[in-house]
Design a protein around this motif. Structure first.
Motif, mmCIF file in Angstrom:
data_model
loop_
_atom_site.group_PDB
_atom_site.id
_atom_site.type_symbol
_atom_site.label_atom_id
_atom_site.label_comp_id
_atom_site.label_asym_id
_atom_site.label_seq_id
_atom_site.Cartn_x
_atom_site.Cartn_y
_atom_site.Cartn_z
ATOM 1 N N PHE A 40 56.229 17.404 -73.659
ATOM 2 C CA PHE A 40 56.490 17.136 -75.070
ATOM 3 C C PHE A 40 55.717 18.105 -75.964
ATOM 4 O O PHE A 40 56.251 18.645 -76.938
ATOM 5 C CB PHE A 40 56.109 15.692 -75.384
ATOM 6 N N ARG A 41 54.471 18.348 -75.639
ATOM 7 C CA ARG A 41 53.633 19.223 -76.454
ATOM 8 C C ARG A 41 54.125 20.662 -76.481
ATOM 9 O O ARG A 41 53.819 21.401 -77.416
ATOM 10 C CB ARG A 41 52.192 19.183 -75.927
ATOM 11 N N HIS A 42 54.883 21.073 -75.483
ATOM 12 C CA HIS A 42 55.269 22.480 -75.376
ATOM 13 C C HIS A 42 56.751 22.726 -75.647
ATOM 14 O O HIS A 42 57.226 23.846 -75.482
ATOM 15 C CB HIS A 42 54.903 23.021 -73.991
ATOM 16 N N GLN A 43 57.481 21.714 -76.084
ATOM 17 C CA GLN A 43 58.890 21.932 -76.393
ATOM 18 C C GLN A 43 59.042 22.755 -77.671
ATOM 19 O O GLN A 43 58.226 22.658 -78.582
ATOM 20 C CB GLN A 43 59.612 20.591 -76.551
ATOM 21 N N ARG A 44 60.113 23.520 -77.736
ATOM 22 C CA ARG A 44 60.369 24.343 -78.910
ATOM 23 C C ARG A 44 61.832 24.776 -78.909
ATOM 24 O O ARG A 44 62.524 24.683 -77.899
ATOM 25 C CB ARG A 44 59.471 25.577 -78.925
ATOM 26 N N LEU A 45 62.289 25.242 -80.055
ATOM 27 C CA LEU A 45 63.630 25.799 -80.154
ATOM 28 C C LEU A 45 63.669 27.214 -79.581
ATOM 29 O O LEU A 45 62.644 27.871 -79.460
ATOM 30 C CB LEU A 45 64.067 25.865 -81.623
ATOM 31 N N ARG A 46 64.873 27.675 -79.254
ATOM 32 C CA ARG A 46 65.060 29.089 -78.934
ATOM 33 C C ARG A 46 65.068 29.853 -80.255
ATOM 34 O O ARG A 46 65.857 29.583 -81.159
ATOM 35 C CB ARG A 46 66.393 29.310 -78.213
ATOM 36 N N GLY A 47 64.187 30.822 -80.371
ATOM 37 C CA GLY A 47 64.142 31.617 -81.588
ATOM 38 C C GLY A 47 63.451 30.897 -82.736
ATOM 39 O O GLY A 47 62.950 29.780 -82.603
ATOM 40 N N ASP A 48 63.428 31.559 -83.877
ATOM 41 C CA ASP A 48 62.813 31.004 -85.082
ATOM 42 C C ASP A 48 63.864 30.231 -85.876
ATOM 43 O O ASP A 48 65.045 30.214 -85.509
ATOM 44 C CB ASP A 48 62.227 32.132 -85.931
ATOM 45 N N PHE A 49 63.457 29.620 -86.981
ATOM 46 C CA PHE A 49 64.389 28.805 -87.755
ATOM 47 C C PHE A 49 64.007 28.805 -89.226
ATOM 48 O O PHE A 49 62.863 29.099 -89.600
ATOM 49 C CB PHE A 49 64.429 27.365 -87.228
ATOM 50 N N GLY A 216 67.778 10.556 -86.937
ATOM 51 C CA GLY A 216 69.004 11.156 -86.427
ATOM 52 C C GLY A 216 68.800 12.592 -85.994
ATOM 53 O O GLY A 216 67.772 13.208 -86.276
ATOM 54 N N PHE A 217 69.825 13.123 -85.296
ATOM 55 C CA PHE A 217 69.768 14.471 -84.744
ATOM 56 C C PHE A 217 71.048 15.217 -85.093
ATOM 57 O O PHE A 217 72.081 14.623 -85.385
ATOM 58 C CB PHE A 217 69.599 14.425 -83.221
ATOM 59 N N LYS A 218 70.973 16.533 -85.055
ATOM 60 C CA LYS A 218 72.120 17.376 -85.377
ATOM 61 C C LYS A 218 72.162 18.539 -84.399
ATOM 62 O O LYS A 218 71.134 19.186 -84.147
ATOM 63 C CB LYS A 218 71.989 17.899 -86.814
ATOM 64 N N GLU A 219 73.352 18.827 -83.877
ATOM 65 C CA GLU A 219 73.522 19.969 -82.987
ATOM 66 C C GLU A 219 73.773 21.223 -83.808
ATOM 67 O O GLU A 219 74.700 21.274 -84.624
ATOM 68 C CB GLU A 219 74.675 19.747 -82.016
ATOM 69 N N ILE A 220 72.951 22.237 -83.606
ATOM 70 C CA ILE A 220 73.090 23.529 -84.268
ATOM 71 C C ILE A 220 72.974 24.610 -83.199
ATOM 72 O O ILE A 220 71.938 24.722 -82.542
ATOM 73 C CB ILE A 220 71.990 23.762 -85.339
ATOM 74 N N ASP A 221 74.006 25.392 -83.008
ATOM 75 C CA ASP A 221 73.960 26.515 -82.064
ATOM 76 C C ASP A 221 73.484 26.072 -80.677
ATOM 77 O O ASP A 221 72.577 26.670 -80.080
ATOM 78 C CB ASP A 221 73.051 27.625 -82.620
ATOM 79 N N ASP A 222 74.091 24.994 -80.178
ATOM 80 C CA ASP A 222 73.790 24.459 -78.837
ATOM 81 C C ASP A 222 72.360 23.950 -78.689
ATOM 82 O O ASP A 222 71.830 23.861 -77.569
ATOM 83 C CB ASP A 222 74.061 25.510 -77.753
ATOM 84 N N GLN A 223 71.711 23.624 -79.795
ATOM 85 C CA GLN A 223 70.383 23.025 -79.763
ATOM 86 C C GLN A 223 70.397 21.811 -80.698
ATOM 87 O O GLN A 223 71.199 21.750 -81.626
ATOM 88 C CB GLN A 223 69.314 24.010 -80.214
ATOM 89 N N TYR A 224 69.493 20.874 -80.449
ATOM 90 C CA TYR A 224 69.429 19.696 -81.301
ATOM 91 C C TYR A 224 68.161 19.718 -82.139
ATOM 92 O O TYR A 224 67.072 19.961 -81.618
ATOM 93 C CB TYR A 224 69.492 18.414 -80.467
ATOM 94 N N ILE A 225 68.332 19.480 -83.431
ATOM 95 C CA ILE A 225 67.192 19.378 -84.330
ATOM 96 C C ILE A 225 67.136 17.958 -84.887
ATOM 97 O O ILE A 225 68.150 17.262 -84.970
ATOM 98 C CB ILE A 225 67.278 20.396 -85.484
ATOM 99 N N VAL A 226 65.957 17.544 -85.255
ATOM 100 C CA VAL A 226 65.815 16.287 -85.974
ATOM 101 C C VAL A 226 66.277 16.518 -87.401
ATOM 102 O O VAL A 226 65.868 17.477 -88.050
ATOM 103 C CB VAL A 226 64.350 15.814 -85.959
ATOM 104 N N LYS A 227 67.158 15.660 -87.915
ATOM 105 C CA LYS A 227 67.691 15.889 -89.261
ATOM 106 C C LYS A 227 67.096 14.960 -90.311
ATOM 107 O O LYS A 227 67.212 15.244 -91.511
ATOM 108 C CB LYS A 227 69.205 15.759 -89.267
ATOM 109 N N GLU A 228 66.429 13.893 -89.902
ATOM 110 C CA GLU A 228 65.903 12.960 -90.901
ATOM 111 C C GLU A 228 64.711 12.200 -90.330
ATOM 112 O O GLU A 228 64.752 11.748 -89.183
ATOM 113 C CB GLU A 228 66.999 11.977 -91.303
#
Length: 278
Positions: A40-49, A216-228
């Motif tokens: 959990f501590r080391h999870q991250r998105l691919r690339g910047d945002f 909730g969550f949202k799929e963006i470019d095959d990745q999921y972000i927290v949206k709220e």
């Protein structure tokens, strides 16, 4: 995380989509709990945002107050690294807060004040961005995720049906000295995807002080972000909702924009970034 205010987390499947199933969730042992926490501590998105967001403050006995903002995000060897601009809606030119926020075990926050960049003390990190708001710079970095003393406590389903593993993280001595009322944080991680779903800050009598609730969550470019995310002051009943309104991920941002001294140069240009509505 990753998000915690909102340095985001990434998954290949939607967090919580396996919510239906047997009522009983299979438990784990402490060794597996430690592995899950490290992951959990080391999870991250691919690339910047870059996120566009609203902060909607909802006092229990007054009308809503709306703030808007931009968050640029990346990661370095210490953890998540964010640049944040936030302002009351309609007052961007006269009342904007600009910060650089270094997450990780030893969080640091820099803010632009009267044309000068200052590093906030640990005490200042706990002061709201604006007087009436619940969110603080401390909530951006959420250092409790890195507290050394923690234990796995249970596996169950939340009221909304998601299977979770529950952890109790205990405040270290320096935090207890600075924030005497904060004794521990109860954290619920999605059992399938290691996504944080709730974090409840507790006092010495295990009564809730503040609750962070992912909405909730949202799929963006095959990745999921927290949206709220709702941050609730349990004592006053006031709530501030962080809501992503536009997102661009898998970017390659210049490391220069995350240097504290760059706060004096004005906001990075986002006019060429294509944002997906959230």
């Amino acid at each position: 995380m990753a998000l915690i205010f909102c340095a985001p987390l990434a998954w290949s499947e939607r967090p919580g989509e396996r919510a239906h199933g047997p009522a009983k969730v299979e438990g784990i042992d402490q060794e597996e709990g430690r592995r899950i926490m490290e992951e959990f501590r080391h999870q991250r998105l691919r690339g910047d945002f870059v996120f566009l967001f609203d902060l909607v403050h909802r006092p229990r006995r007054d009308k809503d107050v709306v703030y808007q903002g931009i968050m640029w995000g990346t990661w370095n060897s210490e953890g998540s690294l964010s640049r944040v601009s936030v302002w009351p809606k309609g007052k961007r030119e006269t009342n904007t807060r600009e910060l650089i926020v270094q997450g990780g075990p030893e969080p640091e926050v820099w803010m632009l004040r009267d044309g000068k960049v200052v590093e906030l003390t640990k005490e200042e990190q706990g002061e709201p961005f604006f007087p009436e708001m619940v969110y603080t710079p401390y909530d951006v970095v959420m250092p409790f995720a890195y507290w050394d003393l923690f234990e796995y406590t249970d596996s169950k389903r939340l009221a909304r049906g998601r299977p979770v593993h529950m952890f109790m993280l205990y405040a270290p001595a320096d935090v207890a000295q600075r924030i005497p009322e904060l004794a521990a944080v109860e954290l619920a991680l999605d059992a399938s995807f290691n996504a944080p779903l709730t974090a409840k800050m507790l006092d010495i009598d295990s009564k809730p002080l503040r609750t962070l609730d992912v909405g909730g969550f949202k799929e963006i470019d095959d990745q999921y972000i927290v949206k709220e995310i709702d941050l609730i002051d349990e004592r006053s009943g006031d709530k501030t909702r962080f809501r992503v309104t536009g997102a661009a991920v898998n970017l390659d941002l210049s490391p220069q924009i995350f240097k504290p001294e760059e706060l004096k140069q004005g906001e990075p240009d986002i006019t060429k970034i294509i944002f997906e509505p959230v």
